[in-house]
Design a protein around this motif. Structure first.
Motif, mmCIF file in Angstrom:
data_model
loop_
_atom_site.group_PDB
_atom_site.id
_atom_site.type_symbol
_atom_site.label_atom_id
_atom_site.label_comp_id
_atom_site.label_asym_id
_atom_site.label_seq_id
_atom_site.Cartn_x
_atom_site.Cartn_y
_atom_site.Cartn_z
ATOM 1 N N ASP A 129 15.257 20.893 -5.556
ATOM 2 C CA ASP A 129 14.172 20.047 -6.054
ATOM 3 C C ASP A 129 12.811 20.573 -5.594
ATOM 4 O O ASP A 129 11.862 20.615 -6.370
ATOM 5 N N PHE A 186 19.116 11.489 -1.276
ATOM 6 C CA PHE A 186 18.776 10.968 -2.588
ATOM 7 C C PHE A 186 18.390 12.163 -3.463
ATOM 8 O O PHE A 186 17.231 12.523 -3.565
ATOM 9 N N PRO A 187 19.398 12.812 -4.057
ATOM 10 C CA PRO A 187 19.118 14.012 -4.858
ATOM 11 C C PRO A 187 18.228 13.695 -6.064
ATOM 12 O O PRO A 187 18.192 12.564 -6.540
ATOM 13 N N VAL A 188 17.523 14.711 -6.531
ATOM 14 C CA VAL A 188 16.664 14.576 -7.711
ATOM 15 C C VAL A 188 17.248 15.406 -8.833
ATOM 16 O O VAL A 188 17.578 16.566 -8.638
ATOM 17 N N ALA A 215 3.502 21.757 -20.610
ATOM 18 C CA ALA A 215 4.626 21.098 -19.921
ATOM 19 C C ALA A 215 5.820 20.892 -20.848
ATOM 20 O O ALA A 215 6.969 20.895 -20.406
ATOM 21 N N ARG A 250 2.944 12.541 -13.967
ATOM 22 C CA ARG A 250 2.113 11.811 -12.986
ATOM 23 C C ARG A 250 1.352 10.752 -13.763
ATOM 24 O O ARG A 250 0.604 11.076 -14.682
ATOM 25 N N GLU A 288 10.022 21.629 -8.259
ATOM 26 C CA GLU A 288 8.812 20.822 -8.305
ATOM 27 C C GLU A 288 7.575 21.705 -8.090
ATOM 28 O O GLU A 288 6.597 21.630 -8.834
ATOM 29 N N THR A 301 16.206 16.079 -12.854
ATOM 30 C CA THR A 301 15.280 15.785 -13.928
ATOM 31 C C THR A 301 15.231 16.987 -14.851
ATOM 32 O O THR A 301 15.280 18.110 -14.385
ATOM 33 N N GLN A 324 9.008 11.922 -8.085
ATOM 34 C CA GLN A 324 10.223 12.678 -8.392
ATOM 35 C C GLN A 324 11.429 11.788 -8.625
ATOM 36 O O GLN A 324 12.385 12.186 -9.274
ATOM 37 N N THR A 340 13.805 22.002 -16.740
ATOM 38 C CA THR A 340 14.172 22.165 -15.338
ATOM 39 C C THR A 340 15.592 21.698 -15.082
ATOM 40 O O THR A 340 16.131 20.853 -15.786
ATOM 41 N N ARG A 345 17.717 20.785 -11.377
ATOM 42 C CA ARG A 345 17.540 20.716 -9.925
ATOM 43 C C ARG A 345 18.853 20.349 -9.281
ATOM 44 O O ARG A 345 19.582 19.523 -9.791
ATOM 45 N N ILE A 396 8.583 23.498 -20.640
ATOM 46 C CA ILE A 396 9.252 23.746 -19.350
ATOM 47 C C ILE A 396 10.495 22.872 -19.222
ATOM 48 O O ILE A 396 10.417 21.654 -19.275
ATOM 49 N N ALA A 417 7.205 24.211 -11.180
ATOM 50 C CA ALA A 417 6.789 23.522 -12.410
ATOM 51 C C ALA A 417 5.331 23.081 -12.313
ATOM 52 O O ALA A 417 4.566 23.215 -13.279
ATOM 53 N N GLY A 433 20.646 18.887 -5.663
ATOM 54 C CA GLY A 433 20.260 18.023 -4.552
ATOM 55 C C GLY A 433 20.364 18.711 -3.207
ATOM 56 O O GLY A 433 20.686 19.887 -3.120
ATOM 57 N N PRO A 434 20.068 17.981 -2.141
ATOM 58 C CA PRO A 434 20.025 18.555 -0.803
ATOM 59 C C PRO A 434 21.403 18.965 -0.288
ATOM 60 O O PRO A 434 21.508 19.892 0.487
ATOM 61 N N VAL A 444 9.184 18.639 -16.293
ATOM 62 C CA VAL A 444 8.111 18.507 -15.315
ATOM 63 C C VAL A 444 7.971 17.032 -14.931
ATOM 64 O O VAL A 444 8.103 16.148 -15.767
ATOM 65 N N THR A 445 7.718 16.764 -13.653
ATOM 66 C CA THR A 445 7.534 15.389 -13.194
ATOM 67 C C THR A 445 6.222 14.819 -13.731
ATOM 68 O O THR A 445 5.158 15.349 -13.413
#
Lengths: 248, 200
Positions: A218, B28-30, A235, B38, A222, B32, B145, A240, A242, A238, A225, A244-245, B35-36
């Motif tokens: 992520d 808490f994985p993301v 945008a 805003r 992030e 998406t 995010q 994406t 991702r 693009i 991007a 997770g941790p 692009v995030t």
């Protein structure tokens, strides 16, 4: 919308295992019910223990859709995981594993979509991008493409030799490797996280990209991007993916 | 089919059972697809719409003035992770309909979002305190995010139904697939039935 078809489990056989880096291996599976997929899609694997306990994970295909009957999944060994250590420490050619797919739509590219193509991969985020590059090399090598590949060290650059061969064979493909943790003696490439200068270099080499694919953690995605949007990339172009941790 | 040499159970086991095929995730994985977005709170809006017409619209402050709920739920993502006991604050979807005086007779809604994401839901899955618009996660403002300023929260369905950066709900006659549903994901997405993909 395509006609919904059941994405059923099938028993795939491991044909070949290749060590890519100290923590990454690629597994080639033969599928009894292989069907064409799109570069960037993923497959689910399911492991079952004797007591019935099951674990499922998703892995992106690294192979190109032209390799009928086979798929290659590139899997990073995650410490404390249970599926990736099985693949790294236990699985052997001839082993059979339940698998289903292909799955996923937005993060896919086919030659017919055109280019220029700008790909950014952090670590094992390069895997679905490799499927796109292999597909491109075989079926649309005239489409300009740039891969920004971020790895901790040179040893951890997945598919390094193949990417260098790809670049030497085809001048419309350009590779930018950046090393974020350690660099070998004499390294002249970038040695930092993807930043505005690296993005600018990639955009100069690619031209205005028609499609951008960005895959990694992520944090990697992030950052990349946001840099792309700040550099004027639309945008809407693009896509994406991702992870997770923890994961697998 | 038993997998040769696989024993599993190496991960910490959850304190209570989670749906089939899921594993317990303490982060808490993301995930998406783009692009995030805003979104400035002064520009933020939430609407109930039909076709291209907004039947009712709330600003951020107007939404925050509605009766709020604290929600403590388990979250299940189709990518296999489950998060236990996550705490949210938001407004029940029922409340928006009640306040606007709109009967929700329609069978289905399409949740639509800043950034272009969509996901379809049966109205049944949003009614009677089952769906929320949420802006607080574990006591903090929801990060961009993770869908902030506000996301839909429909915890009993796979988490892709809890649309990030929610902009509104569009009433539909009949069902139609949203973003992931067009790409092979299940039209409803019940984790207990493991409705991940088409045909599950």
């Amino acid at each position: 919308m395509a006609t919904p078809t059941k994405i059923a489990w099938q028993t795939a056989t491991i044909e070949r295992i290749v060590t890519e880096t100290p923590s990454v291996k690629s597994f080639t599976f033969r599928l009894p019910e292989w069907r064409p997929f799109r570069a960037g899609q993923h497959f689910d694997v399911r492991l079952t223990a004797l007591d019935g306990y099951r674990a499922q994970r998703s892995y992106s295909a690294a192979s190109e859709p032209e390799r009928a009957g086979l798929i290659e999944l590139t899997i990073e060994r995650m410490e404390g995981g249970e599926v990736s250590p099985y693949f790294h420490d236990v699985a052997m050619p001839g082993d059979r594993v339940e698998l289903r797919g292909p799955i996923g739509g937005p993060f896919t590219w086919a030659g017919g979509m055109g280019g220029p193509l700008l790909l950014l991969g952090g670590g094992s985020g390069v895997v679905p991008l490799m499927s796109m590059l292999r597909h491109r090399a075989g079926s649309a090598p005239e489409i300009p493409a740039v891969l920004v590949h971020s790895a901790r060290s040179l040893d951890e650059v997945i598919y390094r030799d193949e990417l260098l061969r790809m670049q030497n064979a085809n001048p419309t493909f350009k590779l930018i490797v950046t090393l974020t943790r350690s660099r070998p003696e004499g390294w002249t490439g970038p040695a930092r996280r993807v930043d505005a200068a690296i993005v600018k270099d990639a955009l100069t080499k690619a031209g205005t990209p028609r499609h951008v694919y960005c895959c990694g953690s992520d944090g990697f995605v992030e950052n990349a991007a946001n840099l792309l949007v700040a550099a004027g990339v639309d945008a809407a172009t693009i896509r994406t993916e991702r992870f997770g941790p923890t994961g697998a | 089919m038993v997998t040769r040499g696989f024993f599993g159970l190496k991960r910490p086991q959850p304190p209570r059972p989670i749906p089939p095929g899921q594993y317990w995730e303490q982060g808490f994985p993301v995930l998406t697809a783009g692009v995030t977005p805003r979104i400035d709170l002064k520009d933020w809006r939430f609407s109930i719409s039909r076709d291209d017409q907004e039947l009712a619209t709330w600003t951020w402050d107007q939404m925050k003035a509605l009766p709020q709920k604290d929600i403590k739920v388990d979250i299940h993502c189709v990518t296999k992770w489950s998060m236990l006991d996550s705490e949210w604050r938001g407004v029940a979807v029922d409340t928006f309909f009640e306040v606007a005086g709109i009967d929700p007779p329609e069978d289905y809604v399409m949740a639509y979002c800043y950034g272009g994401y969509t996901t379809n839901l049966p109205m049944e899955d949003l009614r009677d305190g089952k769906g929320f618009v949420a802006w607080e996660f574990n006591g903090d403002a929801l990060e961009p995010q993770h869908g902030g300023p506000a996301r839909l929260l429909v915890p009993h369905l796979y988490f892709w139904k809890s649309a990030k950066w929610i902009r509104g709900l569009r009433l539909m006659d009949g069902d139609a697939p949203g973003f992931w549903e067009q790409a092979g994901y299940h039209m409803r997405g019940d984790p207990l039935k493991e409705e991940r993909y088409w045909g599950d």
